[in-house]
Design a protein around this motif. Structure first.
Motif, PDB file in Angstrom:
ATOM      1  N   VAL A   1      39.215  47.212  51.142  1.00 10.55           N
ATOM      2  CA  VAL A   1      38.908  48.638  51.010  1.00 10.55           C
ATOM      3  C   VAL A   1      39.279  49.330  52.321  1.00 10.55           C
ATOM      4  N   ASP A   2      40.314  50.144  52.288  1.00  9.88           N
ATOM      5  CA  ASP A   2      40.802  50.823  53.500  1.00  9.88           C
ATOM      6  C   ASP A   2      40.936  49.846  54.668  1.00  9.88           C
ATOM      7  N   GLY A   3      41.523  48.673  54.390  1.00  5.14           N
ATOM      8  CA  GLY A   3      41.773  47.672  55.427  1.00  5.14           C
ATOM      9  C   GLY A   3      40.633  46.709  55.681  1.00  5.14           C
ATOM     10  N   GLU A   4      39.473  46.920  55.065  1.00  8.53           N
ATOM     11  CA  GLU A   4      38.320  46.040  55.262  1.00  8.53           C
ATOM     12  C   GLU A   4      38.246  45.007  54.142  1.00  8.53           C
ATOM     13  N   PRO A   5      38.455  43.706  54.424  1.00 10.31           N
ATOM     14  CA  PRO A   5      38.332  42.690  53.386  1.00 10.31           C
ATOM     15  C   PRO A   5      36.871  42.389  53.086  1.00 10.31           C
ATOM     16  N   CYS A   6      36.480  42.523  51.831  1.00 10.31           N
ATOM     17  CA  CYS A   6      35.102  42.291  51.413  1.00 10.31           C
ATOM     18  C   CYS A   6      35.048  41.056  50.521  1.00 10.31           C
ATOM     19  N   LYS A   7      34.380  40.030  50.987  1.00 10.41           N
ATOM     20  CA  LYS A   7      34.231  38.798  50.221  1.00 10.41           C
ATOM     21  C   LYS A   7      33.471  39.079  48.937  1.00 10.41           C
ATOM     22  N   MET A   8      33.863  38.404  47.849  1.00  8.25           N
ATOM     23  CA  MET A   8      33.264  38.639  46.541  1.00  8.25           C
ATOM     24  C   MET A   8      32.532  37.372  46.091  1.00  8.25           C
ATOM     25  N   GLU A   9      31.197  37.428  46.088  1.00 13.66           N
ATOM     26  CA  GLU A   9      30.375  36.303  45.668  1.00 13.66           C
ATOM     27  C   GLU A   9      29.418  36.755  44.584  1.00 13.66           C
ATOM     28  N   ARG A  10      28.952  35.811  43.776  1.00 10.11           N
ATOM     29  CA  ARG A  10      28.094  36.096  42.629  1.00 10.11           C
ATOM     30  C   ARG A  10      26.954  37.039  42.994  1.00 10.11           C
ATOM     31  N   GLY A  11      26.860  38.152  42.249  1.00  4.31           N
ATOM     32  CA  GLY A  11      25.771  39.104  42.429  1.00  4.31           C
ATOM     33  C   GLY A  11      26.003  40.164  43.483  1.00  4.31           C
ATOM     34  N   ASP A  12      27.060  40.010  44.309  1.00  2.00           N
ATOM     35  CA  ASP A  12      27.341  41.009  45.344  1.00  2.00           C
ATOM     36  C   ASP A  12      27.732  42.340  44.725  1.00  2.00           C
ATOM     37  N   LEU A  13      27.404  43.428  45.429  1.00  2.79           N
ATOM     38  CA  LEU A  13      27.920  44.754  45.106  1.00  2.79           C
ATOM     39  C   LEU A  13      29.009  45.090  46.109  1.00  2.79           C
ATOM     40  N   ILE A  14      30.218  45.371  45.598  1.00  5.25           N
ATOM     41  CA  ILE A  14      31.339  45.789  46.434  1.00  5.25           C
ATOM     42  C   ILE A  14      31.652  47.238  46.086  1.00  5.25           C
ATOM     43  N   LEU A  15      31.676  48.105  47.090  1.00  3.03           N
ATOM     44  CA  LEU A  15      31.872  49.529  46.856  1.00  3.03           C
ATOM     45  C   LEU A  15      33.317  49.936  47.133  1.00  3.03           C
ATOM     46  N   THR A  16      33.862  50.759  46.236  1.00  3.40           N
ATOM     47  CA  THR A  16      35.122  51.454  46.500  1.00  3.40           C
ATOM     48  C   THR A  16      34.875  52.939  46.253  1.00  3.40           C
ATOM     49  N   PRO A  17      34.346  53.633  47.252  1.00  4.72           N
ATOM     50  CA  PRO A  17      34.037  55.055  47.087  1.00  4.72           C
ATOM     51  C   PRO A  17      35.275  55.887  46.776  1.00  4.72           C
ATOM     52  N   ALA A  18      35.052  57.064  46.244  1.00  4.88           N
ATOM     53  CA  ALA A  18      36.144  57.965  45.851  1.00  4.88           C
ATOM     54  C   ALA A  18      37.136  58.145  46.990  1.00  4.88           C
ATOM     55  N   GLY A  19      38.414  57.984  46.648  1.00  2.00           N
ATOM     56  CA  GLY A  19      39.474  58.257  47.607  1.00  2.00           C
ATOM     57  C   GLY A  19      39.854  57.120  48.520  1.00  2.00           C
ATOM     58  N   LYS A  20      39.150  55.989  48.475  1.00  2.00           N
ATOM     59  CA  LYS A  20      39.462  54.873  49.368  1.00  2.00           C
ATOM     60  C   LYS A  20      40.466  53.925  48.715  1.00  2.00           C
ATOM     61  N   TRP A  21      41.449  53.493  49.506  1.00  2.00           N
ATOM     62  CA  TRP A  21      42.408  52.515  49.027  1.00  2.00           C
ATOM     63  C   TRP A  21      41.690  51.192  48.762  1.00  2.00           C
ATOM     64  N   HIS A  22      42.073  50.522  47.676  1.00  2.00           N
ATOM     65  CA  HIS A  22      41.463  49.222  47.387  1.00  2.00           C
ATOM     66  C   HIS A  22      42.372  48.372  46.507  1.00  2.00           C
ATOM     67  N   GLU A  23      42.334  47.086  46.776  1.00  2.00           N
ATOM     68  CA  GLU A  23      43.056  46.099  45.981  1.00  2.00           C
ATOM     69  C   GLU A  23      42.198  44.834  45.902  1.00  2.00           C
ATOM     70  N   HIS A  24      42.451  44.023  44.882  1.00  2.00           N
ATOM     71  CA  HIS A  24      41.659  42.816  44.658  1.00  2.00           C
ATOM     72  C   HIS A  24      42.595  41.613  44.684  1.00  2.00           C
ATOM     73  N   THR A  25      42.279  40.606  45.496  1.00  2.00           N
ATOM     74  CA  THR A  25      43.122  39.430  45.660  1.00  2.00           C
ATOM     75  C   THR A  25      42.310  38.169  45.406  1.00  2.00           C
ATOM     76  N   HIS A  26      42.876  37.252  44.623  1.00  6.26           N
ATOM     77  CA  HIS A  26      42.182  36.002  44.286  1.00  6.26           C
ATOM     78  C   HIS A  26      42.953  34.817  44.855  1.00  6.26           C
ATOM     79  N   GLU A  27      42.344  34.134  45.832  1.00  4.29           N
ATOM     80  CA  GLU A  27      42.958  32.977  46.474  1.00  4.29           C
ATOM     81  C   GLU A  27      42.231  31.681  46.130  1.00  4.29           C
ATOM     82  N   GLY A  28      41.257  31.739  45.221  1.00  3.39           N
ATOM     83  CA  GLY A  28      40.475  30.562  44.873  1.00  3.39           C
ATOM     84  C   GLY A  28      40.986  29.881  43.620  1.00  3.39           C
ATOM     85  N   ASP A  29      40.139  29.024  43.074  1.00  3.85           N
ATOM     86  CA  ASP A  29      40.456  28.304  41.845  1.00  3.85           C
ATOM     87  C   ASP A  29      39.625  28.872  40.707  1.00  3.85           C
ATOM     88  N   GLY A  30      40.191  28.866  39.500  1.00  4.30           N
ATOM     89  CA  GLY A  30      39.466  29.366  38.343  1.00  4.30           C
ATOM     90  C   GLY A  30      39.421  30.881  38.329  1.00  4.30           C
TER      91      GLY A  30
END
Length: 348
Positions: free
Chosen positions: A128-157
């Motif tokens: 999100v705007d250059g900040e990598p946010c780890k994604m784990e079960r139950g986490d809330l990840i915010l992408t507020p209006a107007g912020k650049w964001h992309e999702h990348t999967h480097e794990g298994d499954g």
């Protein structure tokens, strides 16, 4: 209550003259737009069963490559609003999003604000705007209006999360649009949001002031929220255990349009929530239970069972009763509602 005149009582010539001039008489529609005592509540009691939803989401991964999807999502549409309107509540959109190993959902930004609630999988992150946010079960990840964001999967499954956006609101304001961008480059090992605010971001549901600007915190780890609720339970043997996700700098809601929270029910416990104007979304993070809703035409008040990873909706102006069906384990639910918007408009 006075019986108002109907459209059929007006001469056809008069009605045609109104239509030609883009005019509509109010009185025949008065009771539908301004009903007495209780408003029109299109949101119906609905459960999206993850066990039956998941195979269809995985099939979408086989049928549609990420390049042709941009965002591979199955929308959780509430039938009370009509499936074509992609609404879970009047102003909240829900979707289950899938990314497979090695995929990247491309960088873009848009006017609606979004929260991602991680449902299953590991090894992915949202930038999100250059900040990598780890994604784990139950986490809330915010992408507020107007912020650049992309999702990348480097794990298994596969990795799956629940999207929660104010898209219906922004769309109906004719303000919904997006811009594509190049992939983001970041040399940060972890999200600055976590390191700056890892000891903050959740507070008990007491005397909150909502409706602030968006929070600077981008990731709310479930491990922190869960620990907060468990610690509250150790200090309080009865009463509703609930927290709100807030802006750590102001104590206000993380978005002006959607409020987020979490609830814990002790083993075997039943709690009736305070009656409120806003509909509510529940996502089951841990445990199994039931929800009974009274005071709406879409339900007769019969309890509806749910298990981990299910998602449910309930309309406003109703009595909602939650029960933890386990006698040994707590039940944890994430909630989303329109309370910041209702409070800003003075209708909460």
């Amino acid at each position: 209550m006075t019986q108002l005149g109907t459209l059929e009582e007006l001469p056809q010539s008069y009605r045609d003259a109104l239509t030609e001039r883009n005019l509509v008489p109010l009185w025949p529609a008065m009771r539908s737009v301004l009903p007495y005592k209780v408003p029109t509540r299109d949101t119906s009691v609905t459960k999206w069963d993850y066990q039956s939803l998941r195979p269809l989401l995985m099939q979408a991964g086989e049928l549609t490559p990420i390049e042709k999807a941009e965002r591979r999502v199955l929308i959780l549409a509430n039938p009370g609003h009509g499936l074509e309107n992609i609404q879970a509540t009047p102003s909240i959109y829900l979707g289950m999003q899938l990314i497979l190993p090695g995929e990247t959902a491309p960088n873009h930004r848009h006017t609606p604000s979004a929260v991602r609630v991680i449902v299953e999988g590991e090894g992915a992150f949202t930038t999100v705007d250059g900040e990598p946010c780890k994604m784990e079960r139950g986490d809330l990840i915010l992408t507020p209006a107007g912020k650049w964001h992309e999702h990348t999967h480097e794990g298994d499954g596969p990795i799956v999360w629940l999207d929660v956006l104010d898209l219906p609101l922004i769309y109906r304001l004719n303000g919904s649009w997006a811009i594509e961008g190049e992939l983001q480059n970041s040399d940060k090992v972890r999200d600055k949001s976590y390191s700056d605010y890892s000891a903050a971001g959740v507070v008990p549901n007491i005397n909150l002031t909502r409706g602030s600007d968006n929070t600077p915190q981008l990731r709310y780890p479930w491990s922190k929220t869960r620990a907060c609720l468990v610690e509250m339970a150790a200090d309080h043997s009865d009463g509703l255990l609930s927290i709100s996700y807030v802006n750590p700098e102001t104590g206000r809601s993380i978005f002006p349009s959607i409020g987020f929270g979490a609830i814990m029910l002790r083993p075997g416990e039943t709690q009736t929530l305070p009656k409120r104007t806003t509909p509510v979304i529940f996502h089951v993070l841990e445990g199994e239970g039931s929800m009974a809703v009274e005071g709406h035409p879409s339900t007769d008040g019969t309890p509806q069972g749910f298990v981990e990873k299910d998602t449910l909706s309930a309309p406003g102006y109703t009595h909602i009763t939650l029960t933890n069906l386990s006698s040994s384990e707590p039940l944890f639910l994430m909630t989303a509602d329109e309370s910041p918007l209702h409070e800003y408009l003075g209708i909460f």
